[in-house]
Design an enzyme around this catalytic site. Structure first.
Site, PDB file in Angstrom:
ATOM      1  N   GLY A 197     -37.576  -7.350 -47.775  1.00  0.00           N
ATOM      2  CA  GLY A 197     -38.561  -7.380 -48.861  1.00  0.00           C
ATOM      3  C   GLY A 197     -39.802  -6.679 -48.361  1.00  0.00           C
ATOM      4  O   GLY A 197     -39.736  -5.879 -47.430  1.00  0.00           O
ATOM      5  N   VAL A 250     -52.248  -0.367 -43.925  1.00  0.00           N
ATOM      6  CA  VAL A 250     -52.114   0.823 -43.081  1.00  0.00           C
ATOM      7  C   VAL A 250     -53.475   1.440 -42.756  1.00  0.00           C
ATOM      8  O   VAL A 250     -53.786   1.725 -41.594  1.00  0.00           O
ATOM      9  CB  VAL A 250     -51.191   1.866 -43.769  1.00  0.00           C
ATOM     10  CG1 VAL A 250     -51.327   3.240 -43.128  1.00  0.00           C
ATOM     11  CG2 VAL A 250     -49.754   1.396 -43.672  1.00  0.00           C
ATOM     12  N   CYS A 308     -42.533  -2.061 -48.194  1.00  0.00           N
ATOM     13  CA  CYS A 308     -41.967  -0.770 -47.786  1.00  0.00           C
ATOM     14  C   CYS A 308     -40.480  -0.591 -48.110  1.00  0.00           C
ATOM     15  O   CYS A 308     -40.129   0.278 -48.907  1.00  0.00           O
ATOM     16  CB  CYS A 308     -42.207  -0.547 -46.296  1.00  0.00           C
ATOM     17  SG  CYS A 308     -43.939  -0.281 -45.939  1.00  0.00           S
ATOM     18  N   GLU A 310     -46.111  -4.771 -40.462  1.00  0.00           N
ATOM     19  CA  GLU A 310     -47.082  -5.844 -40.669  1.00  0.00           C
ATOM     20  C   GLU A 310     -46.751  -6.989 -39.720  1.00  0.00           C
ATOM     21  O   GLU A 310     -45.581  -7.273 -39.468  1.00  0.00           O
ATOM     22  CB  GLU A 310     -47.038  -6.324 -42.122  1.00  0.00           C
ATOM     23  CG  GLU A 310     -47.617  -5.300 -43.068  1.00  0.00           C
ATOM     24  CD  GLU A 310     -47.401  -5.643 -44.529  1.00  0.00           C
ATOM     25  OE1 GLU A 310     -47.151  -6.808 -44.852  1.00  0.00           O
ATOM     26  OE2 GLU A 310     -47.475  -4.714 -45.354  1.00  0.00           O
TER      27      GLU A 310
HETATM   28  P1  NAD Z   1     -52.437  -1.388 -49.656  1.00  0.00           P
HETATM   29  O1  NAD Z   1     -52.147  -1.605 -51.086  1.00  0.00           O
HETATM   30  O2  NAD Z   1     -52.509  -2.551 -48.728  1.00  0.00           O
HETATM   31  O3  NAD Z   1     -53.811  -0.596 -49.477  1.00  0.00           O
HETATM   32  C1  NAD Z   1     -54.164   0.525 -50.238  1.00  0.00           C
HETATM   33  C2  NAD Z   1     -55.692   0.573 -50.317  1.00  0.00           C
HETATM   34  O4  NAD Z   1     -56.062   1.828 -50.899  1.00  0.00           O
HETATM   35  C3  NAD Z   1     -56.299  -0.517 -51.200  1.00  0.00           C
HETATM   36  O5  NAD Z   1     -57.308  -1.198 -50.487  1.00  0.00           O
HETATM   37  C4  NAD Z   1     -56.880   0.258 -52.390  1.00  0.00           C
HETATM   38  O6  NAD Z   1     -58.047  -0.335 -52.940  1.00  0.00           O
HETATM   39  C5  NAD Z   1     -57.188   1.588 -51.732  1.00  0.00           C
HETATM   40  N1  NAD Z   1     -57.366   2.696 -52.682  1.00  0.00           N
HETATM   41  C6  NAD Z   1     -56.643   2.996 -53.777  1.00  0.00           C
HETATM   42  N2  NAD Z   1     -57.128   4.096 -54.375  1.00  0.00           N
HETATM   43  C7  NAD Z   1     -58.195   4.499 -53.646  1.00  0.00           C
HETATM   44  C8  NAD Z   1     -59.126   5.567 -53.741  1.00  0.00           C
HETATM   45  N3  NAD Z   1     -59.044   6.453 -54.739  1.00  0.00           N
HETATM   46  N4  NAD Z   1     -60.096   5.674 -52.829  1.00  0.00           N
HETATM   47  C9  NAD Z   1     -60.197   4.786 -51.818  1.00  0.00           C
HETATM   48  N5  NAD Z   1     -59.351   3.742 -51.659  1.00  0.00           N
HETATM   49  C10 NAD Z   1     -58.361   3.612 -52.567  1.00  0.00           C
HETATM   50  O7  NAD Z   1     -51.311  -0.365 -49.148  1.00  0.00           O
HETATM   51  P2  NAD Z   1     -50.631  -0.297 -47.694  1.00  0.00           P
HETATM   52  O8  NAD Z   1     -49.635  -1.386 -47.530  1.00  0.00           O
HETATM   53  O9  NAD Z   1     -51.698  -0.109 -46.673  1.00  0.00           O
HETATM   54  O10 NAD Z   1     -49.798   1.062 -47.836  1.00  0.00           O
HETATM   55  C11 NAD Z   1     -50.428   2.324 -47.875  1.00  0.00           C
HETATM   56  C12 NAD Z   1     -49.351   3.387 -47.710  1.00  0.00           C
HETATM   57  O11 NAD Z   1     -48.769   3.278 -46.394  1.00  0.00           O
HETATM   58  C13 NAD Z   1     -48.188   3.264 -48.684  1.00  0.00           C
HETATM   59  O12 NAD Z   1     -47.742   4.549 -49.015  1.00  0.00           O
HETATM   60  C14 NAD Z   1     -47.128   2.538 -47.870  1.00  0.00           C
HETATM   61  O13 NAD Z   1     -45.832   2.837 -48.311  1.00  0.00           O
HETATM   62  C15 NAD Z   1     -47.352   3.108 -46.495  1.00  0.00           C
HETATM   63  N6  NAD Z   1     -46.921   2.224 -45.396  1.00  0.00           N
HETATM   64  C16 NAD Z   1     -47.149   0.881 -45.468  1.00  0.00           C
HETATM   65  C17 NAD Z   1     -46.777   0.069 -44.408  1.00  0.00           C
HETATM   66  C18 NAD Z   1     -47.004  -1.427 -44.466  1.00  0.00           C
HETATM   67  O14 NAD Z   1     -46.434  -2.126 -43.628  1.00  0.00           O
HETATM   68  N7  NAD Z   1     -47.783  -1.940 -45.399  1.00  0.00           N
HETATM   69  C19 NAD Z   1     -46.177   0.612 -43.267  1.00  0.00           C
HETATM   70  C20 NAD Z   1     -45.991   1.991 -43.212  1.00  0.00           C
HETATM   71  C21 NAD Z   1     -46.362   2.784 -44.293  1.00  0.00           C
END
Ligand code: NAD
Length: 441
Positions: free
Chosen positions: A261, A12, A264, A156
């Protein structure tokens, strides 16, 4: 032009950061993962997402997109702080907010002037209070800031298009100053006449969970219909096609198969059940959707066993490991449950996925990882099609016949035509498209 700090460069954060830079804003992407930031500085993408490398490079070259591990440095350069860190499912099933809390505390410690702090991560209703308290708890003297909630709906595999042309943007704020700053950020989408939903922070937080839970319910609903179709001799593909033509229902998320799966839907459905429980309410429909989904890998194996009763000592070929095509994400992918169940049944596994094998190997180093689909099925007693990647849609069946020890296919994504596979002598099954209905009556 706004100056934005995107904290967390995962699926994201990185996509949102690159897209916001492409809107013309200056964006500083921050991550605590040093390797990830070092790679990004060399235009090496930490995730597989079509078109992302080109978009990142374009905006880095344009002087609008920056990567750093230093939150302090990024905060110096920016005015709006987006929190886009992970909110995984805790052991209890609710959303684990430790990453969000830790970022909020870091922000509080480094805050020297006014910011808008925007939560983009999917977080339970009321998390803005936690973010406010975490920031305040670390401030030596109170500094004015505002909060906003801007949940993300990208998918994604098509996330750039989803971010650039969303069905809607949801913005929760509780001050006019923050609302104005958020309006400025999404100005290019206002020009495209994208619907923008402005609301209170709690409403924005709930919109995200309500939407994801609804999608999960829709998937589980069609999977229940598939179970029924199997028993009564109906074809679920035609059922969903006809249902989807009804504008009140719509065609999306009505594809029967191995269920939902990814990072999310599984965690967000569990989280809303917990949010409701804490609030004294019951999400019985969502609970049912979770239960239906959890039972699907076992149904796939039951169907396989009907074609090949004794699995012990056999070799199985698994095509597709990511939870859906066009992503390398294997979080809560159904393939993981299937692998465990097949290993417990004494099956040796040969597997393939176009982009998710490195991620899968970290969790399951004991499988044979293959070059392509044909390499995978060599000597196999059965093939399980788990993810509907395009490259598995038109396999050369004559080659499969030559390579496989036994011609058995369990098509968990309803890609192939039963009659066509029968012509090649395959035993074949899928979800909700029976040859011989298991009539109970
Ligand atoms: P992800 O695990 O791919 O990425 C999270 C990133 O945050 C990682 O790179 C991690 O190293 C970083 N991080 C953690 N703690 C940190 C800090 N203190 N400072 C800086 N960076 C830090 O997660 P994602 O899939 O991108 O999801 C993020 C959020 O968005 C979640 O809440 C998820 O539910 C939501 N979301 C995800 C999607 C999806 O399709 N993946 C879609 C909509 C919403």
């Amino acid at each position: 032009m706004s100056r934005i700090c995107m904290i967390g460069t995962g699926y994201v954060g990185l996509v949102s950061g690159a897209c916001l830079a492409d809107f013309g804003h200056e964006v500083w992407c921050v991550d605590i993962n040093e390797t990830r930031i070092a790679e990004l500085k060399n235009n090496v993408m930490p995730i597989y997402e079509p078109g992302l490398d080109t978009l990142v490079q374009k905006n880095v070259d344009g002087g609008r997109l920056f990567f750093t591990t230093s939150l302090a440095k990024a905060m110096e350069q920016t005015d709006v702080l987006f929190i886009a860190v992970q909110t995984p499912m805790s052991d209890a099933g609710d959303a684990d907010l430790k990453f969000v809390r830790s970022v909020a505390e870091d922000i509080g410690r480094m805050m020297k002037r006014y910011y808008v702090v925007v939560t983009k991560s999917t977080v339970p209703v009321g998390t803005s209070r936690l973010v406010r308290e975490s920031i305040l708890s670390t401030q030596s003297e109170p500094i004015d800031f505002d909060l906003a909630s801007n949940p993300e709906f990208l998918r994604e595999g098509s996330s750039i298009e989803d971010f650039m042309r969303p069905d809607r943007v949801v913005i929760g704020t509780d001050t006019e100053r923050a609302a104005e700053i958020m309006r400025e950020i999404y100005q290019p989408l206002y020009l495209l006449e994208t619907p923008i939903v402005n609301c209170e922070i709690e409403t924005a937080e709930l919109i995200k969970y309500a939407s994801n839970a609804f999608l999960a319910v829709k998937i589980s609903y069609i999977n229940e219909i598939a179970k029924l179709a199997d028993r009564v001799g109906a074809n679920v593909s035609m059922v969903s096609k006809a249902m989807g033509l009804d504008k009140r229902i719509g065609p999306k998320f009505l594809h029967a198969g191995l269920g939902f799966g990814g990072s999310c839907l599984p965690k967000d459905t569990n989280a809303i059940v917990h949010i409701a429980r804490k609030a004294g309410a019951d999400m019985s429909i969502v609970r049912a959707a979770i239960d239906v989904n959890a039972g699907l890998p076992a149904i796939a194996l039951e169907k396989l066993r009907r074609m090949l009763p004794d699995l012990k000592g056999t070799t199985g070929a698994l095509l597709g490991l990511s939870f859906k095509p066009n992503t390398d994400d294997i979080r809560d992918a159904p393939s993981r449950a299937i692998v465990t169940m097949l290993q417990e049944a004494g099956v040796t596994l040969r597997v393939h996925d176009p982009v998710a094998m490195d991620n899968f190997r970290e969790l399951h180093p004991d499988l044979t990882y293959c070059e392509n689909a044909y390499d995978t099925v060599e000597g196999a007693d059965f093939c399980l099609l788990l993810t509907e990647w395009n490259e598995y849609r038109h396999l050369d069946m004559l080659r499969l016949c030559d390579l496989m020890k036994q011609k058995v296919m369990m098509d968990c994504r309803n890609v192939y035509d039963r009659a066509r596979l029968a012509e090649f002598g395959f035993s074949y099954d899928s979800f909700g498209r029976p040859a011989d209905p298991e009539r109970t009556a």
